[in-house]
Design a protein around this motif. Structure first.
Motif, PDB file in Angstrom:
ATOM      1  N   ASP A 192       0.764  -1.224  -0.026  1.00 40.02           N
ATOM      2  CA  ASP A 192       0.081  -0.177  -0.023  1.00 40.02           C
ATOM      3  C   ASP A 192       0.863   1.206   0.013  1.00 40.02           C
ATOM      4  O   ASP A 192       2.038   1.338   0.555  1.00 40.02           O
ATOM      5  CB  ASP A 192      -0.964   0.116   1.391  1.00 40.02           C
ATOM      6  CG  ASP A 192      -1.816   1.042   1.190  1.00 40.02           C
ATOM      7  OD1 ASP A 192      -1.588   2.101   1.884  1.00 40.02           O
ATOM      8  OD2 ASP A 192      -2.854   1.036   0.335  1.00 40.02           O
ATOM      9  N   GLU A 193       0.594   2.194  -0.537  1.00 45.15           N
ATOM     10  CA  GLU A 193       1.359   3.427  -0.633  1.00 45.15           C
ATOM     11  C   GLU A 193       1.696   4.059   0.793  1.00 45.15           C
ATOM     12  O   GLU A 193       2.545   4.791   0.896  1.00 45.15           O
ATOM     13  CB  GLU A 193       0.682   4.731  -1.823  1.00 45.15           C
ATOM     14  CG  GLU A 193      -0.717   4.961  -1.226  1.00 45.15           C
ATOM     15  CD  GLU A 193      -1.322   6.021  -2.158  1.00 45.15           C
ATOM     16  OE1 GLU A 193      -0.400   6.808  -2.712  1.00 45.15           O
ATOM     17  OE2 GLU A 193      -2.473   5.945  -2.320  1.00 45.15           O
ATOM     18  N   TRP A 194       0.560   3.757   1.632  1.00 44.97           N
ATOM     19  CA  TRP A 194       0.796   4.300   3.009  1.00 44.97           C
ATOM     20  C   TRP A 194       1.452   3.346   3.803  1.00 44.97           C
ATOM     21  O   TRP A 194       1.610   3.462   5.069  1.00 44.97           O
ATOM     22  CB  TRP A 194      -0.420   4.571   3.583  1.00 44.97           C
ATOM     23  CG  TRP A 194      -1.148   5.720   2.922  1.00 44.97           C
ATOM     24  CD1 TRP A 194      -2.320   5.656   2.156  1.00 44.97           C
ATOM     25  CD2 TRP A 194      -0.713   6.986   2.693  1.00 44.97           C
ATOM     26  NE1 TRP A 194      -2.585   6.948   1.543  1.00 44.97           N
ATOM     27  CE2 TRP A 194      -1.871   7.994   1.779  1.00 44.97           C
ATOM     28  CE3 TRP A 194       0.117   7.882   3.332  1.00 44.97           C
ATOM     29  CZ2 TRP A 194      -1.594   9.245   1.501  1.00 44.97           C
ATOM     30  CZ3 TRP A 194       0.283   9.308   3.074  1.00 44.97           C
ATOM     31  CH2 TRP A 194      -0.801   9.842   2.244  1.00 44.97           C
ATOM     32  N   LYS A 195       1.946   2.154   3.399  1.00 43.07           N
ATOM     33  CA  LYS A 195       2.668   1.058   3.836  1.00 43.07           C
ATOM     34  C   LYS A 195       1.912   0.193   4.763  1.00 43.07           C
ATOM     35  O   LYS A 195       2.505  -0.927   5.162  1.00 43.07           O
ATOM     36  CB  LYS A 195       3.691   1.668   4.693  1.00 43.07           C
ATOM     37  CG  LYS A 195       4.580   2.338   4.053  1.00 43.07           C
ATOM     38  CD  LYS A 195       5.538   1.749   2.847  1.00 43.07           C
ATOM     39  CE  LYS A 195       6.301   2.609   2.160  1.00 43.07           C
ATOM     40  NZ  LYS A 195       7.028   2.043   0.953  1.00 43.07           N
ATOM     41  N   VAL A 196       0.558   0.602   5.220  1.00 43.72           N
ATOM     42  CA  VAL A 196      -0.256  -0.173   5.881  1.00 43.72           C
ATOM     43  C   VAL A 196      -1.830  -0.099   5.487  1.00 43.72           C
ATOM     44  O   VAL A 196      -2.066   1.217   5.331  1.00 43.72           O
ATOM     45  CB  VAL A 196      -0.166   0.109   7.528  1.00 43.72           C
ATOM     46  CG1 VAL A 196      -1.202  -0.299   8.248  1.00 43.72           C
ATOM     47  CG2 VAL A 196       1.251   0.043   8.154  1.00 43.72           C
ATOM     48  N   LYS A 197      -2.200  -1.076   5.582  1.00 45.12           N
ATOM     49  CA  LYS A 197      -3.812  -1.060   5.090  1.00 45.12           C
ATOM     50  C   LYS A 197      -4.531  -0.851   6.156  1.00 45.12           C
ATOM     51  O   LYS A 197      -4.703  -1.965   7.024  1.00 45.12           O
ATOM     52  CB  LYS A 197      -4.139  -2.248   4.175  1.00 45.12           C
ATOM     53  CG  LYS A 197      -3.638  -2.111   2.903  1.00 45.12           C
ATOM     54  CD  LYS A 197      -4.237  -3.413   1.676  1.00 45.12           C
ATOM     55  CE  LYS A 197      -3.591  -2.961   0.423  1.00 45.12           C
ATOM     56  NZ  LYS A 197      -4.403  -1.995  -0.184  1.00 45.12           N
ATOM     57  N   LEU A 198      -5.289   0.216   6.519  1.00 44.78           N
ATOM     58  CA  LEU A 198      -6.200   0.342   7.852  1.00 44.78           C
ATOM     59  C   LEU A 198      -7.535  -0.352   7.438  1.00 44.78           C
ATOM     60  O   LEU A 198      -8.076  -0.311   6.570  1.00 44.78           O
ATOM     61  CB  LEU A 198      -6.118   2.016   8.055  1.00 44.78           C
ATOM     62  CG  LEU A 198      -4.832   2.583   8.271  1.00 44.78           C
ATOM     63  CD1 LEU A 198      -5.194   3.893   8.529  1.00 44.78           C
ATOM     64  CD2 LEU A 198      -4.244   1.901   9.353  1.00 44.78           C
ATOM     65  N   TRP A 199      -7.966  -0.484   8.629  1.00 45.06           N
ATOM     66  CA  TRP A 199      -9.175  -0.973   8.903  1.00 45.06           C
ATOM     67  C   TRP A 199     -10.385   0.218   9.057  1.00 45.06           C
ATOM     68  O   TRP A 199     -10.122   0.789  10.084  1.00 45.06           O
ATOM     69  CB  TRP A 199      -9.560  -2.073   9.994  1.00 45.06           C
ATOM     70  CG  TRP A 199     -11.032  -2.785  10.053  1.00 45.06           C
ATOM     71  CD1 TRP A 199     -11.282  -4.040   9.230  1.00 45.06           C
ATOM     72  CD2 TRP A 199     -12.243  -2.138  10.597  1.00 45.06           C
ATOM     73  NE1 TRP A 199     -12.498  -4.263   9.513  1.00 45.06           N
ATOM     74  CE2 TRP A 199     -13.005  -3.356  10.367  1.00 45.06           C
ATOM     75  CE3 TRP A 199     -12.419  -1.295  11.463  1.00 45.06           C
ATOM     76  CZ2 TRP A 199     -14.373  -2.972  10.597  1.00 45.06           C
ATOM     77  CZ3 TRP A 199     -13.628  -1.103  11.675  1.00 45.06           C
ATOM     78  CH2 TRP A 199     -14.874  -2.282  11.387  1.00 45.06           C
ATOM     79  N   HIS A 200     -11.404   0.324   8.287  1.00 42.41           N
ATOM     80  CA  HIS A 200     -12.614   1.283   8.432  1.00 42.41           C
ATOM     81  C   HIS A 200     -13.726   0.949   7.690  1.00 42.41           C
ATOM     82  O   HIS A 200     -13.581   0.046   6.650  1.00 42.41           O
ATOM     83  CB  HIS A 200     -11.835   2.751   7.665  1.00 42.41           C
ATOM     84  CG  HIS A 200     -12.626   3.854   8.029  1.00 42.41           C
ATOM     85  ND1 HIS A 200     -13.822   4.021   7.320  1.00 42.41           N
ATOM     86  CD2 HIS A 200     -12.742   4.907   8.717  1.00 42.41           C
ATOM     87  CE1 HIS A 200     -14.265   5.045   7.503  1.00 42.41           C
ATOM     88  NE2 HIS A 200     -13.683   5.780   8.575  1.00 42.41           N
ATOM     89  N   PRO A 201     -14.816   1.228   8.055  1.00 41.22           N
ATOM     90  CA  PRO A 201     -15.884   0.898   7.667  1.00 41.22           C
ATOM     91  C   PRO A 201     -16.125   1.111   5.879  1.00 41.22           C
ATOM     92  O   PRO A 201     -16.492   0.180   5.136  1.00 41.22           O
ATOM     93  CB  PRO A 201     -17.068   1.834   8.152  1.00 41.22           C
ATOM     94  CG  PRO A 201     -16.654   1.921   9.610  1.00 41.22           C
ATOM     95  CD  PRO A 201     -15.096   2.110   9.199  1.00 41.22           C
ATOM     96  N   ASN A 202     -15.300   2.109   5.578  1.00 40.01           N
ATOM     97  CA  ASN A 202     -15.229   2.412   4.141  1.00 40.01           C
ATOM     98  C   ASN A 202     -14.151   1.467   3.331  1.00 40.01           C
ATOM     99  O   ASN A 202     -14.283   1.166   2.151  1.00 40.01           O
ATOM    100  CB  ASN A 202     -14.901   3.736   3.634  1.00 40.01           C
ATOM    101  CG  ASN A 202     -15.871   4.771   4.183  1.00 40.01           C
ATOM    102  OD1 ASN A 202     -16.871   4.344   4.483  1.00 40.01           O
ATOM    103  ND2 ASN A 202     -15.398   5.931   4.509  1.00 40.01           N
TER     104      ASN A 202
END
Length: 587
Positions: free
Chosen positions: A251-261
């Motif tokens: 991922d470009e932000w290095k971490v894929k976050l969990w979020h409803p979206n």
């Protein structure tokens, strides 16, 4: 024998799944024991039970094959099972996902243990009780009561339903299953994400580690099928932890976050290795997300999130508290999302682990409650505290759970407004919860009369938007108990002050159609236009109050005599769900 897929979804506990397990649901022998003679007469050996029941549905439900709603305090189950020959050298672990209330278990005539609590998982190592027989006998006795010191939630304690309390749940009501493990095996894991350092800390317990000298735990972490980290740690003690940086180029932000979206989940394979040989393997997953509170706002991953919740009691007409199928769980989640809600307040129930799995997968926020007691005593405090702490520990790893709610509307602490003893009990539960889980907000006494609480939640079934707007026009009067927001109820218990917490209307609406029977909150409406006129006015009034940061509408479905659902008990829409979605999206 059933095999769990690597995404864990078919497993009874998707966050701690092994590849081989034995489902014990289905037809069991069954008997009532109203005189409590069974143990004295040794019903756990060579006793003919006169009924059949389909587990995991309780005898009160139609799906069980019995459908008798009269309360019986003592009931018995029996079935046989065989252990596959290729697993005969393994430890045999018997699991109950939920059984209400005291469960006693015998295997091949030997008592293997008991458990108290209606909403928590438990297990027994039954290996020592197994005889040389090909077919083994499993016998279960359940003891239940109408005691209000017992955490019972929405289960009635009288002979008939009343108010918003429903038919009781007695006995096994979630999956019973077995798995087979090496004498040295993973016993539990606790996963704590930290998005600020792009890391996951995994605490783990290993059964039998002290007897081994060459143990290691291999941890493989994947995202979208790609391995991003492999970590190996020596295992020297029964309990330890490891922190793994999961930053990667996926991922470009290095971490894929969990979020409803974007409910991104990392898959994990934990392999316990002895002398380079794998002796245990567990599949799990986690979500990288952070819940915090700043300046009167709940933040998810550092940004304010307006919570649009719906109250969900998790009842079905033919199965009551037990989900009729995995498809039924998914349908409820999909309907919730379809209507524009981004979360649920799972009310007075701990839902099946598969429900939480699908909330994790689909990005539905969850407020997790516990079944309330309805009296205040030493016994009630003991029963409540143990069960609540087990619930927090057992569900800690689910990223969808963003709030813990141990108390509701002063149930079980009816004099909390003024009585110091009851206030101190809720403080103790708050701090115990925070000791286990400092990550999530804890709400103490959802609805009114809060003591210490991370969020100030108010229940208000006002019908008129104009009246709501007038009542909440002056925030100071609400948070200093100058105004009762729910008839004669105030926001805070005496002796406590508002400290800037986020404010959420965590119950409102409850609009019922005039159908000749049943009840909802306030006046019933006669047609869809009347419904939407009331729904629109009150929802817009809540959204128009600049210091309110979310709401929870009552409720997703009808439940027995309570008819204020947006859907019927059979999950049929009562109103145009697109219009409900539009109301939720309006800002």
């Amino acid at each position: 024998m059933a095999n769990a897929s690597k995404d864990c979804r078919t497993h009874p506990t998707p966050q701690f799944a092994r590849s081989e397990w034995l489902n014990l649901n289905g037809e069991w022998d069954f008997a009532f024991d109203d005189q409590n003679r069974g143990e004295q007469e040794h019903w756990y050996v060579q006793q003919n039970f006169d009924k059949k029941i389909k587990v995991p549905f309780t005898y009160e439900t139609k799906a069980s094959g019995i459908g008798e709603q009269t309360f019986h305090p003592y009931i018995w189950y029996r079935r046989s099972f065989a252990i596959p020959s290729h697993l005969s050298d393994q430890r045999a672990i018997l699991h109950f996902n939920a059984s209400d209330y005291i469960t006693k278990v015998w295997v091949d005539g030997t008592f293997v243990g008991q458990h108290q609590g209606g909403y928590t998982r438990f297990s027994f190592d039954i290996t020592a009780a197994l005889t040389q027989a090909v077919e083994h006998e499993l016998v279960v006795k359940i003891e239940d009561s109408n005691s209000c010191a017992q955490p019972r939630g929405k289960q009635r304690w009288m002979a008939e339903n009343f108010g918003c309390w429903y038919v009781q749940t007695t006995g096994i009501w979630q999956t019973v299953w077995m798995e087979f493990v090496n004498a040295t095996h993973l016993q539990s894991i606790k996963m704590t994400p930290d998005i600020d350092t792009s890391s996951i800390t995994i605490g783990y317990q290993v059964k039998g580690a002290e007897a081994k000298s060459n143990l290691a735990l291999k941890t493989e972490i994947q995202i979208e099928g790609k391995t991003i980290k492999t970590f190996i740690q020596s295992v020297d003690t029964s309990a330890s932890e490891m922190t793994i940086n999961i930053s990667s180029d996926t991922d470009e932000w290095k971490v894929k976050l969990w979020h409803p979206n974007h409910p991104n989940l990392y898959d994990v394979t934990l392999t316990l290795i002895e002398n380079e040989t794998a002796i245990d393997e567990v599949y799990t997953y986690f979500g990288m997300r952070k819940v915090s509170i700043e300046n009167g706002q709940v933040l998810l991953n550092g940004s304010p999130i307006y919570q649009r919740l719906i109250l969900d009691q998790g009842y079905w007409p033919e199965t009551h508290l037990t989900p009729p199928s995995e498809a039924a769980l998914i349908e409820d989640i999909d309907r919730t999302l379809e209507m524009g809600f981004n979360g649920v307040r799972k009310h007075q129930k701990v839902e099946d682990p598969r429900y939480l799995y699908w909330c994790d997968k689909k990005g539905l926020l969850v407020w997790s409650e516990v079944a309330a007691t309805y009296t205040f005593s030493d016994e009630a405090m003991d029963c409540f505290t143990k069960e609540w702490l087990d619930i927090v520990r057992q569900n800690y790893n689910h990223p969808s759970i963003i709030t813990w709610t141990p108390f509701n509307e002063s149930w079980g602490v009816s004099r909390i407004f003024t009585e110091k003893q009851q206030q101190k009990f809720t403080e103790a539960i708050y701090h115990l919860t925070k000791a286990i889980d400092p990550m999530r907000p804890v709400i103490v006494n959802d609805g009114w009369e809060h003591t210490i609480s991370d969020i100030l939640t108010l229940h208000d079934y006002e019908e008129l938007g104009s009246a709501f707007t007038e009542r909440y026009a002056d925030k100071e009067k609400i948070v200093t108990n100058q105004v009762a927001h729910n008839r004669d109820k105030f926001a805070l218990a005496k002796g406590y002050k508002y400290t800037g917490q986020p404010i959420i209307i965590s119950e409102y609406g409850g609009i019922a159609f005039d159908e000749g029977s049943g009840w909802g909150y306030g006046n019933q409406v006669t047609n869809e236009e009347e419904f939407f006129e009331r729904y629109r006015n009150i929802t817009q009034a809540i959204k128009g109050c600049d210091y309110i940061t979310g709401y929870c509408y009552t409720q997703i479905t009808d439940v027995q005599q309570e008819i204020n659902g947006l859907l019927t008990e059979m999950r049929q829409p009562k109103v145009d769900l697109k219009r409900v979605r539009e109301m939720n999206q309006w800002s």
